[in-house]
Design an enzyme around this catalytic site. Structure first.
Site, PDB file in Angstrom:
ATOM      1  N   ASP A  30      48.594  50.976  42.807  1.00  0.00           N
ATOM      2  CA  ASP A  30      47.765  49.681  42.970  1.00  0.00           C
ATOM      3  C   ASP A  30      48.933  48.510  42.504  1.00  0.00           C
ATOM      4  OD1 ASP A  30      45.480  47.883  42.983  1.00  0.00           O
ATOM      5  OD2 ASP A  30      44.579  49.694  42.362  1.00  0.00           O
ATOM      6  N   ASP A  79      45.862  44.207  45.297  1.00  0.00           N
ATOM      7  CA  ASP A  79      44.431  43.651  44.666  1.00  0.00           C
ATOM      8  C   ASP A  79      44.679  42.320  45.334  1.00  0.00           C
ATOM      9  OD1 ASP A  79      42.406  44.382  42.622  1.00  0.00           O
ATOM     10  OD2 ASP A  79      43.523  42.702  41.982  1.00  0.00           O
ATOM     11  N   GLU A 137      43.557  44.363  49.828  1.00  0.00           N
ATOM     12  CA  GLU A 137      42.284  44.164  49.527  1.00  0.00           C
ATOM     13  C   GLU A 137      42.141  42.725  49.547  1.00  0.00           C
ATOM     14  OE1 GLU A 137      38.996  44.393  46.060  1.00  0.00           O
ATOM     15  OE2 GLU A 137      40.999  43.515  45.716  1.00  0.00           O
ATOM     16  N   HIS A 169      36.072  51.689  43.215  1.00  0.00           N
ATOM     17  CA  HIS A 169      35.713  51.655  41.842  1.00  0.00           C
ATOM     18  C   HIS A 169      34.836  50.174  41.526  1.00  0.00           C
ATOM     19  CE1 HIS A 169      39.174  49.253  42.627  1.00  0.00           C
ATOM     20  NE2 HIS A 169      38.964  48.588  41.488  1.00  0.00           N
ATOM     21  N   ASP A 170      34.674  49.468  42.691  1.00  0.00           N
ATOM     22  CA  ASP A 170      33.805  48.215  42.512  1.00  0.00           C
ATOM     23  C   ASP A 170      32.438  48.365  42.802  1.00  0.00           C
ATOM     24  OD1 ASP A 170      36.045  47.172  41.512  1.00  0.00           O
ATOM     25  OD2 ASP A 170      36.711  46.397  43.017  1.00  0.00           O
TER      26      ASP A 170
HETATM   27  O1  TEU Z   1      38.388  43.219  43.049  1.00  0.00           O
HETATM   28  C1  TEU Z   1      38.160  42.015  43.829  1.00  0.00           C
HETATM   29  C2  TEU Z   1      36.929  41.450  43.904  1.00  0.00           C
HETATM   30  O2  TEU Z   1      36.727  40.459  44.421  1.00  0.00           O
HETATM   31  C3  TEU Z   1      35.534  42.199  43.702  1.00  0.00           C
HETATM   32  O3  TEU Z   1      35.659  43.338  44.533  1.00  0.00           O
HETATM   33  C4  TEU Z   1      35.332  42.580  42.267  1.00  0.00           C
HETATM   34  O4  TEU Z   1      35.293  43.767  41.917  1.00  0.00           O
HETATM   35  C5  TEU Z   1      34.060  41.874  41.827  1.00  0.00           C
HETATM   36  O5  TEU Z   1      33.041  42.948  41.870  1.00  0.00           O
HETATM   37  C6  TEU Z   1      33.610  40.441  42.371  1.00  0.00           C
HETATM   38  O6  TEU Z   1      32.164  40.342  42.335  1.00  0.00           O
HETATM   39  C7  TEU Z   1      39.809  43.521  42.551  1.00  0.00           C
HETATM   40  C8  TEU Z   1      39.660  44.926  41.887  1.00  0.00           C
HETATM   41  O7  TEU Z   1      39.320  46.017  42.678  1.00  0.00           O
HETATM   42  C9  TEU Z   1      38.860  44.823  40.721  1.00  0.00           C
HETATM   43  O8  TEU Z   1      38.357  45.966  40.097  1.00  0.00           O
HETATM   44  C10 TEU Z   1      39.294  43.863  39.773  1.00  0.00           C
HETATM   45  O9  TEU Z   1      38.336  43.625  38.827  1.00  0.00           O
HETATM   46  C11 TEU Z   1      39.464  42.563  40.483  1.00  0.00           C
HETATM   47  O10 TEU Z   1      40.166  42.614  41.699  1.00  0.00           O
HETATM   48  C12 TEU Z   1      40.442  41.645  39.483  1.00  0.00           C
HETATM   49  O11 TEU Z   1      41.730  42.250  39.572  1.00  0.00           O
END
Ligand code: TEU
Length: 577
Positions: free
Chosen positions: A111, A219, A278, A350-351
């Site tokens: 990552d 990310d 991403e 994971h989100d």
């Molecule tokens: O996530 C980016 C993001 O914009 C979303 O998916 C986020 O999880 C959030 O739900 C917005 O509502 C990435 C990573 O995958 C996430 O785990 C991190 O928290 C974020 O970036 C910051 O690095």
């Protein structure tokens, strides 16, 4: 699968695009396997479970961040890009994992979190130390809004809200200026306008590639270029802050920055690497540009359209999915990237809440719906990503108390929404359905205490359903979700039509059936998915031609009429054309 011989990435032949026939498995290290009993997963825990990945047949492991971090956002707040946090182990442990993966023919993708650092990263510590520090310009520092004293309500340089509630600006008392943080206040945004920042990031990336890693998942990489005039945005649903996304999503210099990164980091390397960006809010039009091999930017991107279709007024206000929207959305992406570029395919990470609870049925039809969802996703054109536990049909937790939550996004949202007068029970209900902690409960290895994840106290509660849903029970059961995913991966490896076939959506207006074909080199595949607990009879175009077609994979025993779909049934048929 054979990966072919190494080639220069400047070519666009199949060896260079090896990831087209690959499947990626994502590990969230904190929640995968704990080897030392401290309740937090670690690198040695992963290395001890590579048999699971090999049995599943995945080609690549994407590892969420393991770098030193204050863990404000579980490692997405990095304080040192070139080391491992003692929570997860050591650099030597990482080297051992890498070696063990390579020995099994698998690759490791790290990552890369470079839109922001931790506020405890030495770069930011220097940057905040004085307004004249040489690294001051490495981050986004701005004075208060004209006519406002620093710290006054409304004095923030813009009205932008952060993704994690509250303002996107934090006042630094020492210098009286604000710094920008699109995420938590412990995640200050790096200023990519500054060429020194870019060179420092590229050097760090080269260091990892030289160490042997096989690529990066980047990310929020489409947020690194901002409109430097930083205009206010329209008010968000909370009525308190503005939405600044028009000024940092796919910003003015994003393609330039990614081309520069490619030239500085990847060009001329003869290893087979993978880059995936991403990109919340990315459009298909930009995705084609990002992933056109000739432009030398990225191999593929994660888009967010399909995981936003059940959002109402914000992600914590979910509404039921209309399957027609899902087909329209994914179909549009298939079409947009058909000639040029490449899709990534995912339900989970994971989100995101667990897909079997979200678009499937985690009760009576858990196994059927989990396997149907996997079938439909993996048969699209693109590279599929499996998130840990998805291959077991792991479900949402059903949190009943805010004390069970660990995620900064959910905890901040709960506090802010309740402070703004919303009903706590309603707020918790939104988090229960959509919160990120649903994805972060420990991997369910067995039916024993703490699901075999740890011998200690896990950092987040284990889902009580692990007594029924766990890896040990599934690896010996050919009818399990695990074996269905294994067969899907195997199918991709042996059937070129899965990798290369043209995509055609059928029955786009059907409210419960997801049906499409793939066609390549004299082979046609028909993919059928029932997104309901009812038996469906379809008015299938060309039904006669399919009557005797081979059943390649399905989630029910025994055959049925081609036009009939049992509850949550998923099938793939194959014929020569
Ligand atoms: O996530 C980016 C993001 O914009 C979303 O998916 C986020 O999880 C959030 O739900 C917005 O509502 C990435 C990573 O995958 C996430 O785990 C991190 O928290 C974020 O970036 C910051 O690095």
């Amino acid at each position: 699968m054979t990966l072919g011989t190494a080639t220069d990435r400047s070519t666009t032949d199949e060896a260079a695009a090896w990831w087209r026939s690959a499947v990626v498995y994502q590990i969230y290290p904190r929640s995968f396997a704990d080897s030392d009993g401290d309740g937090i997963g670690d690198l040695n825990g992963i290395t001890a479970h590579l048999d699971h990945l090999e049995a599943l047949g995945v080609d690549v492991l994407w590892l969420s961040p393991v770098y030193p971090s204050p863990q404000d956002d579980n490692g997405y707040d990095i304080s040192d890009y070139q080391d491992v946090d003692p929570l997860f182990g050591t650099l030597a442990d990482l080297d051992r994992l890498l070696e063990a993966l390579h020995a099994r023919g698998m690759k490791l993708v790290m990552d890369l979190v470079v839109n922001h650092t931790s506020d405890e990263h030495p770069w930011f510590v220097e940057s905040r130390s004085s307004a004249t520090n040489p690294k001051r310009d490495w981050y986004w520092w701005r004075p208060s809004r004209p006519g406002h004293e620093p710290g006054e309500p409304g004095a923030e340089p813009t009205n932008w809200g952060s993704f994690f509630s509250g303002s996107a600006w934090e006042l630094d008392e020492a210098t009286g200026e604000y710094f920008l943080h699109l995420f938590s206040r412990k995640q200050p945004d790096l200023n990519w306008e500054n060429p020194e920042v870019r060179q420092a990031v590229y050097a760090m990336m080269r260091w990892w590639l030289d160490r042997g890693v096989d690529g990066f998942r980047m990310d929020v990489i489409n947020m690194i270029s901002k409109d430097t005039s930083l205009p206010d945005g329209p008010l968000r649903g909370d009525g308190l802050y503005g939405d600044g996304s028009a000024y940092f999503i796919t910003g003015p210099r994003i393609h330039e920055f990614l081309r520069e990164m490619h030239a500085e980091v990847f060009e001329g390397r003869d290893a087979q690497l993978l880059t995936v960006g991403e990109m919340p809010g990315v459009t298909p039009e930009h995705a084609v540009l990002f992933t056109d091999p000739a432009r030398r930017e990225l191999d593929m991107v994660f888009q967010f359209e399909h995981v936003g279709l059940d959002h109402g007024d914000g992600k914590f206000d979910p509404r039921p999915l209309d399957l027609r929207d899902l087909k329209h959305s994914l179909g549009r992406w298939q079409e947009a990237l058909a000639e040029t570029g490449w899709n990534s395919l995912y339900w989970n990470n994971h989100d995101q809440p667990r897909i079997v609870s979200r678009f499937g049925d985690d009760g009576e039809f858990r196994r059927q719906s989990a396997t149907m969802l996997g079938t439909v996703l993996h048969l699209h054109r693109g590279t599929p990503y499996v998130y840990q536990g998805e291959e077991l049909g792991m479900a949402n937790v059903g949190f009943t108390s805010v004390d069970q939550l660990r995620d900064i996004e959910s905890v901040n949202h709960y506090r802010a929404a309740v402070a703004a007068g919303e009903d706590p029970a309603v707020v918790l209900d939104g988090i229960r359905k959509m919160g990120r902690d649903n994805a972060r409960t420990p991997m369910q290895w067995d039916a024993g205490p703490q699901a075999g994840f740890t011998t200690g106290e896990p950092w987040i509660e284990v889902n009580p359903d692990h007594v029924d849903v766990n890896a040990a029970a599934q690896v010996d059961d050919p009818g399990s979700v695990f074996h269905h995913y294994r067969r899907l991966i195997e199918l991709r490896h042996r059937e070129p039509a899965v990798v290369h076939g043209d995509f055609t959506m059928l029955l786009p207006e059907h409210p419960a059936a997801y049906v499409f074909t793939r066609e390549h080199d004299g082979v046609q595949l028909l993919v059928l998915g029932n997104f309901s607990g009812e038996t469906l009879r379809l008015d299938l175009p060309d039904a006669d031609a399919w009557a005797d077609a081979e059943l390649v994979i399905g989630n029910y025993d025994g055959g049925t009429d081609i036009a009939e779909l049992r509850p949550w049934e998923g099938r793939v048929h194959r014929r020569s054309v």
